[in-house]
Design a protein around this motif. Structure first.
Motif, PDB file in Angstrom:
ATOM      1  N   ASP A  64       0.960   4.038  -2.967  1.00  0.00           N
ATOM      2  CA  ASP A  64       0.468   5.381  -2.665  1.00  0.00           C
ATOM      3  C   ASP A  64       1.469   6.452  -3.106  1.00  0.00           C
ATOM      4  O   ASP A  64       1.080   7.545  -3.497  1.00  0.00           O
TER       5      ASP A  64
ATOM      6  N   LYS B 195      -2.598   3.198   4.205  1.00  0.00           N
ATOM      7  CA  LYS B 195      -1.573   3.619   3.249  1.00  0.00           C
ATOM      8  C   LYS B 195      -0.153   3.555   3.817  1.00  0.00           C
ATOM      9  O   LYS B 195       0.813   3.727   3.088  1.00  0.00           O
TER      10      LYS B 195
ATOM     11  N   PRO C  74       0.795  -1.233   0.000  1.00  0.00           N
ATOM     12  CA  PRO C  74       0.000   0.000   0.000  1.00  0.00           C
ATOM     13  C   PRO C  74       0.829   1.287   0.000  1.00  0.00           C
ATOM     14  O   PRO C  74       0.546   2.196  -0.772  1.00  0.00           O
ATOM     15  N   HIS C  75       1.870   1.343   0.828  1.00  0.00           N
ATOM     16  CA  HIS C  75       2.615   2.595   0.929  1.00  0.00           C
ATOM     17  C   HIS C  75       3.389   2.909  -0.353  1.00  0.00           C
ATOM     18  O   HIS C  75       3.428   4.048  -0.806  1.00  0.00           O
TER      19      HIS C  75
END
Lengths: 141, 167
Positions: free
Chosen positions: A20, B52, A16-17
């Motif tokens: 992103d 995130k 996810p990071h």
């Protein structure tokens, strides 16, 4: 594009990071990995100059070092960062993408040793350099 | 006769405003969602958990880069805050003063002691040495238990120099 790069790219997009921040893995082979990250105003650390925060550079470097370890010919199953040192040699130029190449230059049964360099468009003058050690979690067959 | 002490609300408001201005200026701090708790001059950084921030979706665990960024933000803000404090208290802090300029990271070394769990994280920095040009900072990060650090780091910083054209 080779299958290996494709698989690694999908792996990167599953984080996810990294997704992103728009990180893209452009090369991966034999313990060497390259990841690029576009300039993004969300990553600004110094509002006076628009220079990207060191933390964003470390996220890029950490991802790239991990990818380099995973691509080592000895096929480590997984890896985690033990220690990572980053030297910030100059400010990244605002508006330019960053690219990091990491090399896993030595690996034992338990530890991987990695070096990385980050550059912007002025590829002769690194923005930052990193050295790190990573754990080795089992072997893939 | 001695000057009467300032009302506590006035003091609190002045300090909180300066802190939120310092932190609010930096887009990357907003992006990660880091906030600062203040008790007197002591700051505790808070990183609220968000999807995130994940670096390993299987465990799941916070991205090592996020951990490093969180500790670096804590160091830089704590350093700026410490330099700003005296001017703030003596009332010499002008609105858009150079005091809000950030130190630059020279190097930063992170020890990853445990994987970052999918929950809030906290950090506190200790300024080991602060000179006119260079500063050395040690920072500790933890999650549920203050005694069980998930990461710690040491960094060196170049302090912002007074503008030479200042009249």
């Amino acid at each position: 594009m080779s299958d290996k790069v494709n698989i690694a790219r999908q792996f990167m997009e599953a984080i996810p990071h990294s997704r992103d921040l728009g990180m893209v893995l452009t090369a991966i082979e034999n313990g060497v990995a390259t990841i690029t990250m576009p300039y993004d105003e969300r990553l600004i650390g110094d509002p006076e100059t628009g220079v990207v925060h060191g933390g964003a550079v470390s996220a890029l470097m950490d991802s790239c070092c991990g990818a380099a370890v995973m691509s080592h010919p000895s096929n480590p199953g997984a890896t985690a960062t033990i220690d990572l040192r980053i030297d910030y040699m100059r400010s990244a130029t605002p508006g330019q993408a960053l690219s990091t190449t990491a090399t896993c230059y030595h690996i034992t049964r338990n530890v991987a040793f990695v070096r990385a360099t980050a550059v912007d468009e002025d590829t002769d003058n690194p923005v930052a350099m990193a050295t790190g050690t990573f754990t080795i979690e089992g072997q893939r067959r | 006769m001695r000057k009467p002490p300032e009302p506590v609300q006035v003091i609190k408001q002045r300090r909180d405003e300066a802190l939120s201005k310092l932190v609010g200026r930096v887009p990357y701090i907003q992006y990660l969602g880091v906030t600062f708790d203040r008790r007197g001059d002591e700051l505790t950084a808070v990183l609220p958990y968000a999807v995130k921030l994940i670096g390993n979706p299987l465990l799941p665990a916070i991205h090592g880069g996020v951990t490093s960024a969180f500790l670096e933000i804590t160091s830089v803000i704590s350093l700026s805050w410490a330099t700003l404090w005296d001017d703030l208290e003596s009332g010499e802090l002008d609105g858009d003063s150079t005091a809000f300029r950030m130190p630059k990271t020279i190097d930063f070394t992170v020890d990853y002691l445990r994987s970052g769990l999918p929950r809030d994280a906290y950090a506190r920095a200790r300024i080991t040495r602060s000179g006119r040009r260079y500063a050395s900072v040690h920072v500790e990060g933890w999650q549920d238990n203050r005694e069980k650090l998930f990461a710690q780091a040491t960094g060196h910083f170049l302090m912002p120099q007074p503008r030479s054209d200042k009249s």
